[in-house]
Design a protein around this motif. Structure first.
Motif, PDB file in Angstrom:
ATOM      1  N   LYS A 126       0.847  -1.135  -0.084  1.00 31.90           N
ATOM      2  CA  LYS A 126      -0.049  -0.124  -0.004  1.00 31.90           C
ATOM      3  C   LYS A 126       0.888   1.106  -0.193  1.00 31.90           C
ATOM      4  CE  LYS A 126      -3.718  -2.208   2.666  1.00 31.90           C
ATOM      5  NZ  LYS A 126      -2.964  -3.076   3.552  1.00 31.90           N
ATOM      6  N   LEU A 127       0.394   2.328  -0.566  1.00 30.90           N
ATOM      7  CA  LEU A 127       0.991   3.662  -0.673  1.00 30.90           C
ATOM      8  C   LEU A 127       0.484   4.618   0.419  1.00 30.90           C
ATOM      9  CD1 LEU A 127       3.097   5.640  -2.072  1.00 30.90           C
ATOM     10  CD2 LEU A 127       1.230   6.043  -3.925  1.00 30.90           C
ATOM     11  N   TYR A 128       0.939   5.301   1.043  1.00 31.47           N
ATOM     12  CA  TYR A 128       0.574   6.533   1.922  1.00 31.47           C
ATOM     13  C   TYR A 128       1.307   7.646   1.331  1.00 31.47           C
ATOM     14  CZ  TYR A 128      -1.115   2.691   4.893  1.00 31.47           C
ATOM     15  OH  TYR A 128      -2.060   1.517   5.533  1.00 31.47           O
ATOM     16  N   GLY A 129       0.561   8.619   1.072  1.00 34.61           N
ATOM     17  CA  GLY A 129       1.176   9.973   0.696  1.00 34.61           C
ATOM     18  C   GLY A 129       0.976  11.110   1.766  1.00 34.61           C
ATOM     19  N   PHE A 130       1.746  11.882   2.051  1.00 34.41           N
ATOM     20  CA  PHE A 130       2.009  13.087   2.743  1.00 34.41           C
ATOM     21  C   PHE A 130       2.399  14.328   2.081  1.00 34.41           C
ATOM     22  CE2 PHE A 130       2.206   9.662   5.600  1.00 34.41           C
ATOM     23  CZ  PHE A 130       1.546  10.027   6.859  1.00 34.41           C
ATOM     24  N   LEU A 160       5.280  17.453 -14.657  1.00 33.36           N
ATOM     25  CA  LEU A 160       4.690  16.292 -15.252  1.00 33.36           C
ATOM     26  C   LEU A 160       5.372  15.762 -16.365  1.00 33.36           C
ATOM     27  CD1 LEU A 160       0.773  17.282 -14.763  1.00 33.36           C
ATOM     28  CD2 LEU A 160       2.097  15.285 -13.577  1.00 33.36           C
ATOM     29  N   GLU A 161       6.185  16.515 -17.287  1.00 32.18           N
ATOM     30  CA  GLU A 161       6.908  16.027 -18.432  1.00 32.18           C
ATOM     31  C   GLU A 161       8.212  15.307 -17.775  1.00 32.18           C
ATOM     32  OE1 GLU A 161       7.735  19.456 -20.588  1.00 32.18           O
ATOM     33  OE2 GLU A 161       5.610  19.825 -21.186  1.00 32.18           O
ATOM     34  N   SER A 162       8.812  15.766 -16.511  1.00 29.53           N
ATOM     35  CA  SER A 162       9.867  14.994 -15.950  1.00 29.53           C
ATOM     36  C   SER A 162       9.603  13.772 -15.139  1.00 29.53           C
ATOM     37  CB  SER A 162      10.505  16.019 -15.279  1.00 29.53           C
ATOM     38  OG  SER A 162      11.055  16.953 -16.111  1.00 29.53           O
ATOM     39  N   LEU A 163       8.426  13.804 -14.372  1.00 25.12           N
ATOM     40  CA  LEU A 163       7.818  12.967 -13.616  1.00 25.12           C
ATOM     41  C   LEU A 163       7.450  11.618 -14.182  1.00 25.12           C
ATOM     42  CD1 LEU A 163       8.092  12.811 -10.328  1.00 25.12           C
ATOM     43  CD2 LEU A 163       5.960  13.834 -10.417  1.00 25.12           C
ATOM     44  N   THR A 164       8.104  10.474 -14.105  1.00 26.38           N
ATOM     45  CA  THR A 164       7.512   9.365 -14.556  1.00 26.38           C
ATOM     46  C   THR A 164       7.016   8.466 -13.682  1.00 26.38           C
ATOM     47  OG1 THR A 164       9.815   8.213 -14.504  1.00 26.38           O
ATOM     48  CG2 THR A 164       9.264   9.442 -16.642  1.00 26.38           C
ATOM     49  N   CYS A 165       7.330   8.640 -12.347  1.00 27.13           N
ATOM     50  CA  CYS A 165       6.817   7.643 -11.147  1.00 27.13           C
ATOM     51  C   CYS A 165       5.252   7.704 -11.224  1.00 27.13           C
ATOM     52  CB  CYS A 165       7.389   7.937 -10.046  1.00 27.13           C
ATOM     53  SG  CYS A 165       6.636   7.147  -8.448  1.00 27.13           S
ATOM     54  N   LEU A 166       4.538   6.812 -11.362  1.00 27.07           N
ATOM     55  CA  LEU A 166       3.065   6.823 -11.230  1.00 27.07           C
ATOM     56  C   LEU A 166       2.742   6.886 -10.032  1.00 27.07           C
ATOM     57  CD1 LEU A 166       0.551   6.747 -12.755  1.00 27.07           C
ATOM     58  CD2 LEU A 166       0.542   4.031 -12.293  1.00 27.07           C
ATOM     59  N   GLN A 167       3.162   6.626  -8.759  1.00 26.70           N
ATOM     60  CA  GLN A 167       2.944   6.812  -7.706  1.00 26.70           C
ATOM     61  C   GLN A 167       3.097   8.313  -7.135  1.00 26.70           C
ATOM     62  OE1 GLN A 167       4.916   4.284  -4.707  1.00 26.70           O
ATOM     63  NE2 GLN A 167       4.963   2.569  -6.106  1.00 26.70           N
ATOM     64  N   CYS A 168       4.187   9.103  -7.763  1.00 22.64           N
ATOM     65  CA  CYS A 168       4.452  10.343  -7.382  1.00 22.64           C
ATOM     66  C   CYS A 168       3.280  11.129  -8.299  1.00 22.64           C
ATOM     67  CB  CYS A 168       5.842  10.713  -7.808  1.00 22.64           C
ATOM     68  SG  CYS A 168       7.090   9.865  -6.990  1.00 22.64           S
ATOM     69  N   ARG A 169       3.123  10.827  -9.386  1.00 23.70           N
ATOM     70  CA  ARG A 169       1.949  11.791 -10.319  1.00 23.70           C
ATOM     71  C   ARG A 169       0.796  11.288  -9.513  1.00 23.70           C
ATOM     72  NH1 ARG A 169       3.900  12.585 -15.563  1.00 23.70           N
ATOM     73  NH2 ARG A 169       1.521  12.509 -16.341  1.00 23.70           N
ATOM     74  N   SER A 170       0.440  10.033  -9.172  1.00 21.71           N
ATOM     75  CA  SER A 170      -1.095  10.196  -8.577  1.00 21.71           C
ATOM     76  C   SER A 170      -1.153  11.075  -7.216  1.00 21.71           C
ATOM     77  CB  SER A 170      -1.532   8.476  -8.064  1.00 21.71           C
ATOM     78  OG  SER A 170      -0.525   8.158  -7.191  1.00 21.71           O
ATOM     79  N   LEU A 171      -0.118  10.944  -6.432  1.00 22.56           N
ATOM     80  CA  LEU A 171      -0.241  11.899  -5.151  1.00 22.56           C
ATOM     81  C   LEU A 171      -0.142  13.220  -5.736  1.00 22.56           C
ATOM     82  CD1 LEU A 171       2.322   9.737  -3.151  1.00 22.56           C
ATOM     83  CD2 LEU A 171      -0.166  10.184  -2.665  1.00 22.56           C
ATOM     84  N   LEU A 172       0.586  13.745  -6.539  1.00 21.59           N
ATOM     85  CA  LEU A 172       0.516  15.044  -6.894  1.00 21.59           C
ATOM     86  C   LEU A 172      -0.885  15.557  -7.576  1.00 21.59           C
ATOM     87  CD1 LEU A 172       2.009  17.607  -7.778  1.00 21.59           C
ATOM     88  CD2 LEU A 172       2.619  16.802  -9.965  1.00 21.59           C
ATOM     89  N   LEU A 173      -1.512  14.570  -8.532  1.00 22.07           N
ATOM     90  CA  LEU A 173      -2.905  15.008  -8.649  1.00 22.07           C
ATOM     91  C   LEU A 173      -3.906  14.774  -7.483  1.00 22.07           C
ATOM     92  CD1 LEU A 173      -5.161  15.103 -10.849  1.00 22.07           C
ATOM     93  CD2 LEU A 173      -5.316  12.646 -10.946  1.00 22.07           C
ATOM     94  N   GLU A 174      -3.581  14.199  -6.481  1.00 28.19           N
ATOM     95  CA  GLU A 174      -4.505  14.283  -5.323  1.00 28.19           C
ATOM     96  C   GLU A 174      -4.111  15.624  -4.556  1.00 28.19           C
ATOM     97  OE1 GLU A 174      -7.280  12.330  -3.077  1.00 28.19           O
ATOM     98  OE2 GLU A 174      -6.330  11.594  -5.089  1.00 28.19           O
ATOM     99  N   TRP A 175      -2.876  16.010  -4.604  1.00 27.05           N
ATOM    100  CA  TRP A 175      -2.537  17.292  -3.995  1.00 27.05           C
ATOM    101  C   TRP A 175      -3.392  18.630  -4.766  1.00 27.05           C
ATOM    102  CZ3 TRP A 175      -0.295  21.615  -5.955  1.00 27.05           C
ATOM    103  CH2 TRP A 175       0.289  22.635  -4.735  1.00 27.05           C
ATOM    104  N   ILE A 176      -3.211  18.411  -5.897  1.00 29.92           N
ATOM    105  CA  ILE A 176      -3.827  19.243  -6.915  1.00 29.92           C
ATOM    106  C   ILE A 176      -5.468  19.363  -6.504  1.00 29.92           C
ATOM    107  CG2 ILE A 176      -4.666  20.055  -9.329  1.00 29.92           C
ATOM    108  CD1 ILE A 176      -1.728  18.802 -10.030  1.00 29.92           C
ATOM    109  N   ILE A 177      -6.108  18.247  -6.606  1.00 29.38           N
ATOM    110  CA  ILE A 177      -7.376  18.238  -6.425  1.00 29.38           C
ATOM    111  C   ILE A 177      -7.797  18.667  -4.993  1.00 29.38           C
ATOM    112  CG2 ILE A 177      -9.585  16.495  -5.924  1.00 29.38           C
ATOM    113  CD1 ILE A 177      -8.180  14.666  -8.244  1.00 29.38           C
ATOM    114  N   ASP A 178      -7.282  18.178  -3.743  1.00 26.41           N
ATOM    115  CA  ASP A 178      -7.153  18.838  -2.645  1.00 26.41           C
ATOM    116  C   ASP A 178      -7.064  20.354  -2.620  1.00 26.41           C
ATOM    117  OD1 ASP A 178      -7.773  18.192   0.207  1.00 26.41           O
ATOM    118  OD2 ASP A 178      -5.780  18.548   0.458  1.00 26.41           O
TER     119      ASP A 178
END
Length: 183
Positions: A126-130, A160-178
């Motif tokens: 599981k992945l936890y994000g902070f 986003l052009e540099s970030l290939t890690c899907l986990q990092c991208r998903s947390l970034l998206l979650e942060w943007i939405i939040d």
């Protein structure tokens, strides 16, 4: 919806332990009576931390990723040792990856309180994000700082052009939405 009670583990034909993971091969009978070989990995859960100082995302020095065979840009992150909680490991990860003393006064906000399955058909991990808001009084040494991206629409687009890690991208998206819901 498929009833999970109709699935049965019949036998285990491979079991390999290492400090990083456990690999298990099993014979499983599915809900239609078919016998299948399933492979799965058990791993410690992970934490990924979106690090922000002033109006920038901060990244540690990129690391070599053996699975990809190349160096990648990632937010700070790591495994959660047995007996520890996700929030307990965050200061240690930030110390290791950005040189931030573990006793620093950080504003930590969880992005998810329940871990998200990384690959539920193959792994239990599981992945936890902070989000770590790092005060301007905390200096990040150039020896630890790999990249900075401004928190602007153009900066996020470049990130986003540099970030290939899907986990990092998903947390970034979650942060943007939040962030959008609290703006």
């Amino acid at each position: 919806m498929t009833n999970e009670k109709n699935w049965k583990t019949l036998s285990e034909f491979v079991h390999i332990n290492s400090p990083w993971l456990r690999l298990i091969g099993e014979k499983i009978e599915d809900n239609q009576g078919q016998i299948l070989d399933y492979w799965r990995i058990e791993k410690a859960d992970s934490v990924v931390i979106i690090t922000i100082q002033e109006d920038y995302f901060l990244f540690p020095i990129p690391s070599y990723r053996p699975g990809l065979g190349k160096v990648t840009l990632d937010f700070p992150g790591g495994r959660i040792p047995a007996g520890k909680t996700p929030i307990e490991v965050v200061p240690h990860i930030l110390a290791r990856e950005l040189g931030i003393p573990p006793d620093s006064n950080l504003n930590l906000t969880p992005l998810n309180r329940k871990g998200w399955a990384i690959n539920s058909s193959f792994s239990n991990q599981k992945l936890y994000g902070f989000v770590a808001q790092i005060g301007s009084e905390i200096a990040i040494s150039a020896d630890y700082l790999g990249a900075k991206y401004p928190i602007t629409p153009e900066g996020i687009k470049q990130l986003l052009e540099s970030l290939t890690c899907l986990q990092c991208r998903s947390l970034l998206l979650e942060w943007i939405i939040d962030k959008g819901s609290t703006a």
